[in-house]
Design a protein around this motif. Structure first.
Motif: not given
Length: 374
Positions: A183-192
């Motif tokens: 998903y190259p255009k997906l609004d993506l973020h990560v949470d640790a």
């Protein structure tokens, strides 16, 4: 509004609800949740509902369901029963240190009761401007990358424009690489959830090349210096969550340059009163905010929707549909999302009815305070 209110009775319900899909973070896995519902009743018989959405175990925060029950029943509720007030902020338990989750349930219930008394939506009395809120979803750590990709596909097909991935030391670069490739255009973020140490900063720098919207809470809550150092080394915005429990925490983080995005959680900050103040300060500082979630039942979810209607919430918030987490919710109708968008209720208070029979059926512990009660 100057109408005087008085809480004459209160109830606590410890409610247990199964999750439709088990959820794993960097610290633990959960298949069901126990949250405490707060019901405040005024002299007219009107009821304001709030939700203490604390975890059951002390991994995300130091509070648990048991500690919240103790603080709410012994200190918070007795202090407000019989007290006269004209604004929810007057019920702030400033003498009690910490215990933000416990405080949050009562603060939300007071705001809902205040909105009910005026026959206005909760969003309106908070100063909200939006009629709809863009929702995002949070996905846990899965057994395999293929399982994760299947979960992402399901949420993207449901119309959610933003997906957050939980990460940990053995589940970070490769899962992110796979999702970004698919998903190259997906609004993506990560949470640790604060699982990394300052010595692992270089590993987090590797995530800078995946076009993430943000890296959320990589280090322990009080390790603001590590967050500031990471932010200096990467272009991806660092987002703080557990680090900011008060507006004073936010001021410190701003002074250190430790964030470029803020996750505002009603529960973590002690309720809508403090959450709105954090929104206002972040907006003054030019920091975009979004509303994080604690897998709330319908009461807490609707409070999050109302808060997310404020002007500074410019990023998708964790206000996804009830069905994402629960087969049946405690409010009627359930919270729904169409095309990743949740409508802000325009009815009085929460704008949805609490299904009291369903609450009682799923209550595993109950306490009543007020005339004739202990």
């Amino acid at each position: 509004m100057s109408t005087e209110l008085q809480v004459v009775a209160a109830r606590l319900h410890r409610v247990r609800m199964p999750l439709v899909h088990a959820f794993q973070t960097s610290s633990h896995r959960k298949a069901y949740l126990d949250h405490i519902l707060v019901a405040l009743e005024d002299a007219s018989g009107a009821v304001g509902w709030g939700e203490i959405a604390s975890p059951s175990d002390p991994y995300y925060a130091s509070e648990t369901v048991e500690t919240c029950w103790h603080i709410a029943s012994r200190y918070l509720l007795p202090a407000i029963i019989g007290r006269r007030w004209t604004h929810p902020s007057q019920l702030q338990a400033d003498k009690i240190r910490g215990n933000q989750f416990a405080k949050s349930g009562l603060d939300v219930a007071a705001w809902v009761l205040w909105a009910e008394a005026q026959q206005l939506p909760l969003a309106t009395v908070l100063g909200g401007q939006r009629t709809e809120v863009v929702a995002g979803v949070s996905l846990g750590i899965e057994p395999t990358i293929d399982d994760l990709l299947a979960q992402v596909q399901q949420q993207v097909e449901s119309g959610y424009p933003r997906v957050k991935l939980k990460i940990a030391q053995d589940w970070d670069v490769e899962p992110v690489r796979a999702v970004r490739a698919a998903y190259p255009k997906l609004d993506l973020h990560v949470d640790a959830n604060g699982i990394y140490t300052a010595g692992e900063l270089d590993r987090l720098v590797e995530l800078d090349g995946f076009g993430l919207t943000m890296i959320e809470q990589p280090f322990a809550p009080r390790d603001l210096l590590a967050h500031a150092e990471l932010q200096r080394r990467i272009g991806t915005p660092v987002c703080l969550d557990e680090s900011v429990e008060t507006v004073a925490d936010l001021e410190t983080a701003l002074g250190l340059g430790a964030l470029r995005v803020l996750n505002i959680k009603v529960s973590r900050m002690g309720g809508l009163t403090a959450a709105r103040a954090a929104h206002d300060r972040a907006q003054d500082a030019g920091i975009p905010v979004w509303c994080g979630g604690m897998h709330e039942f319908g009461v807490g979810r609707l409070a999050n929707v109302a808060l997310s209607s404020l002007a500074g919430f410019t990023l998708p918030s964790d206000v996804s549909a009830s069905e994402k987490y629960y087969a049946r919710d405690i409010v009627e109708p359930a919270v729904t999302a169409v095309g990743g968008v949740v409508q802000v209720p325009d009815g009085p208070g929460l704008g949805h009815q609490v299904d009291r029979e369903f609450v009682v059926a799923n209550t595993v512990e109950e306490l009543r305070l007020g005339p004739g009660q202990e």
